[in-house]
Design an enzyme around this catalytic site. Structure first.
Site, PDB file in Angstrom:
ATOM      1  N   ASP A 186     -11.460 -36.113  -0.390  1.00  0.00           N
ATOM      2  CA  ASP A 186     -11.305 -34.985   0.522  1.00  0.00           C
ATOM      3  C   ASP A 186     -10.963 -33.702  -0.229  1.00  0.00           C
ATOM      4  OD1 ASP A 186     -10.973 -34.024   3.352  1.00  0.00           O
ATOM      5  OD2 ASP A 186      -8.942 -33.611   2.631  1.00  0.00           O
ATOM      6  N   GLU A 240     -16.307 -34.424  -1.014  1.00  0.00           N
ATOM      7  CA  GLU A 240     -16.459 -33.439   0.064  1.00  0.00           C
ATOM      8  C   GLU A 240     -16.278 -32.069  -0.594  1.00  0.00           C
ATOM      9  OE1 GLU A 240     -14.568 -31.346   3.905  1.00  0.00           O
ATOM     10  OE2 GLU A 240     -13.358 -32.236   2.326  1.00  0.00           O
TER      11      GLU A 240
END
Length: 648
Positions: A314, A368
């Site tokens: 993330d 990401e």
């Protein structure tokens, strides 16, 4: 009298590796471990707190008294405190009382395997032993996770995918989720599921991205073994599991990592590098070796102990850029004068190198990342960051912007769908339609679409055809497969009752059939990361908003053609084809089974007339707001020549 006995699990080499940032299995050493000393069973505790004056273990076994069970500091200057307490067993509640700068801080164990679900957030002496029965999956997952295999991911939030129908305010247990999820994923044809963070977190509105228990499976849904059961059941049904992993930041909860021993231990002391202004959280100090050991060990832990098949990392953009979400003067350039966080980049390179060295290509790491940071999925030895894949954020934003446009304006935005072909092989891309796109007033996917109800669903069906036939792996957020109308709400179950309506059921059937088509047609995945797997036939018909492209497998005769009509009009269309090729329609998103209008798309004429820079042409009727897939029929002459060559 101190009730703690001397004991250690650390060797001198362990400590050396820890201090060098090269110990990747710290979970075998730090934390609470059931051991036996001098014939007496108990628990060994160890914690890193180099700036503490004193560290003691407090819990329900000593009435939370910080004077009775004081750990011993190691002699080697490592900052590790450790010791053995007799008689303790699994289920014991504990925390560390850390005396520093005249204060006593009560902290959860950074390596705890379970945490309480309350404000105290006490750690539990626990175990992650489990009798796995997924060896068959593990033996072949290198193939299922290969870049030359179909990868279609169902992203989901465990707390809101499905709730107890009788008690909707309650979470389902991991085992209850398994009973519902496994047959659903198998039927829908997804190859993998991606769980939004399952690591322990205190604040539900964070969706799990503000983690306090990096080694603890959240107890909202049961025990560590319950989560292992869920993963085991998915594996036994040939479904891979990707976990969201958050090495970018952590919250400032008093019992968490923030100022753990009274100092800036895990976070960077400089707020320009150590505090995230958007999320009001604290950023790991990637330049500190012990922190790198902690984070890479955490990644190893989920891949090792929980048999995860991949980690989706993330907020990589925020990690790699010193000026992320900062104004001028709020960040300091690196030694080269630019905005790259060199320590974070080096950490990510070490992380990728370590996990791929340990697990090979049987696992995947996915970034990401929303910028154009170079070489993100290229090997570290070639100067890359080493990820297996990267989310194709530009494709997602351009595509959704296009489908919001009025039909008469789409001709002016045609490039938003063709632009991706300019860079789609720069990295190994996963194409996401993720949770971030259906929250915070952005509207659900179905309500991003243009037109009346029928047109909205037709648009979304066409978008899904575009997504599933485009090069790259796929990711779809839960609820989008059946046209969830409300924005995603983490507090409640998806609106499964919508499937009582044919238009929603038709959309779900379309996604299911697209998944199975993607998996069954090698032309869609064998070369999905190879430029030889894609070819434009028509990229410039802006007036009709039509796009046509080929997808190619490794065999010469393994070719599919995709035609998208992104207007609400039905019309006959002429398509250029190569000499000696013959085609048949194998998929039509306008089919009545998907609640489409049912326009027939059979090829009604072939001509020996050059068209679209190809020697022949075919004619077919294009249904409105639809995507169709044609398959090249096997050429008998080509097959015979291959047979003759083989005999020679």
């Amino acid at each position: 009298m101190n009730s703690v006995k001397t004991y250690t699990l650390f060797t001198d080499h362990d400590v050396y590796l820890f201090k060098e940032g090269k110990h990747y299995r710290l979970y075998e050493k730090f934390g609470a471990h059931s051991v036996e000393k001098d014939g007496v069973k108990g628990v060994y505790f160890s914690v890193w707190a180099p700036n503490a004056k004193k560290v003691s273990v407090i819990g329900n076994f000593n009435n939370w008294n910080h004077k009775d069970h004081i750990l011993f500091p190691r002699w080697d200057g490592s900052g590790i405190w450790e010791g053995f307490i007799a008689g303790l067993t699994w289920g014991t509640l504990y925390k560390y009382a850390i005396e520093s700068l005249g204060k006593i801080l009560e902290k959860s164990d950074p390596y705890a395997l379970s945490l309480e679900q309350n404000l105290q957030a006490a750690s539990l002496v626990s175990t992650n032993w489990y009798e796995w029965t997924d060896q068959k999956w593990l033996d072949k997952r290198w193939k299922n996770n290969s870049l030359e295999s179909p990868i279609s991911v169902y992203e989901m939030h465990l707390a809101s995918w499905c709730r107890n129908e009788d008690f909707p305010e309650k979470f389902l247990n991991y085992t209850d989720i398994a009973a519902k999820l496994v047959p659903y994923i198998k039927d829908m044809g997804f190859t993998h599921v991606e769980f939004m963070p399952v690591m322990e977190y205190p604040y539900d509105p964070s969706w799990g991205y503000q983690i306090t228990g990096f080694f603890a499976a959240t107890s909202r849904f049961g025990s560590p073994q319950d989560l292992m059961f869920l993963i085991n059941e998915l594996h036994k049904n040939d479904i891979g599991v990707i976990l969201d992993w958050v090495p970018s930041h952590f919250p400032g909860d008093a019992n968490g990592l923030h100022r753990f021993d009274g100092s800036y231990l895990y976070e960077h002391e400089d707020p320009r590098k150590g505090f995230h202004p958007d999320w009001k959280s604290y950023i790991f100090n990637y330049g500190r070796n012990e922190v790198k050991s902690f984070l890479i060990s955490n990644a190893m832990f989920w891949l090792d102990r929980y048999h995860a098949d991949g980690l989706r990392v993330d907020a990589v953009t925020s990690m790699l850029h010193l000026d992320y979400s900062r104004n001028e003067g709020e960040w300091e350039p690196n030694i080269y004068g630019d905005n790259v966080n060199l320590e974070a980049k080096a950490f990510l390179q070490e992380f990728n190198t370590a996990v791929y060295k340990e697990f090979g290509n049987s696992i995947m790491t996915i970034a990401e990342e929303s910028s154009d940071f170079p070489l993100l999925t290229k090997p570290v030895h070639d100067g890359g960051v080493g990820f297996g894949m990267k989310w194709m954020m530009g494709w997602m934003h351009d595509t959704l912007d296009y489908f919001k446009e009025e039909y008469e304006n789409r001709r002016h935005h045609h490039h938003k769908l063709t632009f991706a072909s300019m860079y789609m092989y720069n990295e190994n891309y996963m194409m996401p339609l993720s949770h971030d796109e259906v929250v915070h007033g952005k509207a659900s996917l179905i309500y991003k679409m243009k037109g009346d109800e029928w047109q909205k669903f037709a648009n979304l069906r066409a978008l899904y055809v575009y997504m599933f036939t485009h090069p790259g792996a796929k990711l779809l957020f839960m609820g989008d497969e059946f046209g969830q109308t409300n924005e995603w709400n983490f507090k409640q179950s998806l609106d499964w009752h919508l499937l009582d309506f044919p238009i929603h059921k038709g959309l779900q059937d379309l996604v299911k059939d697209l998944n199975h088509l993607y998996k069954s047609e090698t032309a869609f995945y064998e070369n999905q990361f190879n430029p030889s797997g894609f070819e434009w036939v028509e990229a410039d018909d802006t007036d009709n908003s039509v796009l046509i492209y080929l997808r190619k497998g490794k065999r010469k005769d393994d070719v599919l053609m995709v035609i998208l009509n992104l207007t609400p009009n039905t019309f006959d269309y002429k398509v250029g084809v190569n000499e000696g090729t013959h085609w048949e329609v194998i998929f039509n998103s306008d089919h009545k089974k998907y609640n489409g209008s049912g326009v027939e798309t059979t090829i009604f004429r072939e001509e020996n007339e050059e068209w679209m820079s190809r020697p022949k042409s075919i004619f077919l009727k294009l249904p409105p707001l639809a995507g169709i897939v044609l398959k090249m029929k096997k050429d008998r002459k080509y097959k015979l020549s291959r047979i003759k060559q083989h005999k020679k």
